[in-house]
Design a protein around this motif. Structure first.
Motif, PDB file in Angstrom:
ATOM      1  N   TYR A 160       0.817  -1.210   0.000  1.00 53.85           N
ATOM      2  CA  TYR A 160       0.000   0.000   0.000  1.00 53.85           C
ATOM      3  C   TYR A 160       0.854   1.265   0.000  1.00 53.85           C
ATOM      4  N   ASP A 161       2.027   1.203   0.596  1.00 52.40           N
ATOM      5  CA  ASP A 161       2.923   2.355   0.605  1.00 52.40           C
ATOM      6  C   ASP A 161       3.344   2.698  -0.827  1.00 52.40           C
ATOM      7  N   GLU A 162       3.612   1.681  -1.642  1.00 56.08           N
ATOM      8  CA  GLU A 162       3.985   1.900  -3.040  1.00 56.08           C
ATOM      9  C   GLU A 162       2.859   2.585  -3.814  1.00 56.08           C
ATOM     10  N   GLN A 163       1.608   2.361  -3.381  1.00 53.79           N
ATOM     11  CA  GLN A 163       0.451   2.983  -4.033  1.00 53.79           C
ATOM     12  C   GLN A 163       0.130   4.353  -3.433  1.00 53.79           C
ATOM     13  N   LYS A 164       0.950   4.790  -2.476  1.00 50.96           N
ATOM     14  CA  LYS A 164       0.747   6.078  -1.786  1.00 50.96           C
ATOM     15  C   LYS A 164      -0.586   6.114  -1.032  1.00 50.96           C
ATOM     16  N   LYS A 165      -0.980   4.969  -0.479  1.00 49.15           N
ATOM     17  CA  LYS A 165      -2.240   4.874   0.258  1.00 49.15           C
ATOM     18  C   LYS A 165      -2.035   4.673   1.757  1.00 49.15           C
ATOM     19  N   LEU A 166      -0.813   4.501   2.211  1.00 55.40           N
ATOM     20  CA  LEU A 166      -0.527   4.155   3.599  1.00 55.40           C
ATOM     21  C   LEU A 166      -0.254   5.381   4.460  1.00 55.40           C
ATOM     22  N   THR A 167      -0.920   5.412   5.624  1.00 50.86           N
ATOM     23  CA  THR A 167      -0.632   6.405   6.652  1.00 50.86           C
ATOM     24  C   THR A 167      -0.497   5.668   7.977  1.00 50.86           C
ATOM     25  N   LYS A 168       0.563   5.926   8.696  1.00 51.50           N
ATOM     26  CA  LYS A 168       0.749   5.339  10.022  1.00 51.50           C
ATOM     27  C   LYS A 168       0.417   6.391  11.073  1.00 51.50           C
ATOM     28  N   ILE A 169      -0.326   5.962  12.103  1.00 55.08           N
ATOM     29  CA  ILE A 169      -0.596   6.872  13.215  1.00 55.08           C
ATOM     30  C   ILE A 169      -0.320   6.146  14.529  1.00 55.08           C
ATOM     31  N   ASN A 170      -0.006   6.928  15.533  1.00 57.91           N
ATOM     32  CA  ASN A 170       0.271   6.373  16.854  1.00 57.91           C
ATOM     33  C   ASN A 170      -1.028   5.835  17.446  1.00 57.91           C
TER      34      ASN A 170
END
Length: 189
Positions: A160-170
């Protein structure tokens, strides 16, 4: 349609946050774990097969999981969107979900990963087991599930990171603060 994957290890707060998200955004929550537990409770043929795997802390095969997920999506044709919780767990599952949603004229808009360290997860799962009695939250099984996440399931994130769809949150902190951080991400879509 607004579709999100809420990603994180057992005990990260996916279920708690999903409840809040569905209320705010009018989305349908699809938790593969909840679907499995419902099939087990109703002692369906699938439930009996899945019961043994879950009791041993094993992952359910992709084909079974995907068929069950597609059935659940098809039950909600007027949904404004979905929050996927506990799925996908493998890159083939992620690709299959993309394919299925594309056939329906939809897509995954974003993936939000709740970042929680192992020590906190162990505490949370132990507390949940005490409160709910979930068999898959027993110490040995839950540790196996947490290890499975960090050794295998987390490998889906680069897809998903490669598709620019990933967000990480605490994922550690006040439930409402975590929720507000989730909403800030979702509101961008």
């Amino acid at each position: 349609m607004l579709n999100f994957v809420l990603f994180g290890p057992p005990g990260a707060g996916k279920g708690t946050q999903s409840e809040k998200l569905i209320n705010k955004y009018q989305l349908v929550h699809i938790s593969t774990g909840d679907l499995f537990r419902a099939h087990i409770k109703n002692q369906t043929a699938l439930g009996k097969r899945v019961s043994k795997l879950i009791a041993e802390g094993e992952l359910v095969p992709d084909k079974i999981t995907i068929d069950m997920l597609e059935e659940e999506i098809d039950k909600n044709p007027t949904a404004k969107g979905f929050v996927f919780d506990g799925f996908p767990r493998t890159i083939p599952q992620a690709a299959e979900l993309d394919k299925f949603l594309e056939e329906k004229g939809s897509k995954i808009d974003g993936v939000i990963a709740l970042d929680v360290d192992k020590d906190e997860l162990v505490k949370r799962v132990a507390l949940r087991q005490k409160e709910t009695g979930r068999l898959d939250d027993q110490a040995e099984k839950s540790q196996k599930r947490i290890d499975e996440y960090f050794n295998k399931i987390i490998l889906v994130l680069p897809y998903y990171d490669e598709q620019k769809k990933l967000t990480k949150i605490n994922g550690i902190g006040n439930i409402d603060d975590v929720f507000n951080n989730l909403c800030a991400v979702i509101d961008k879509y």
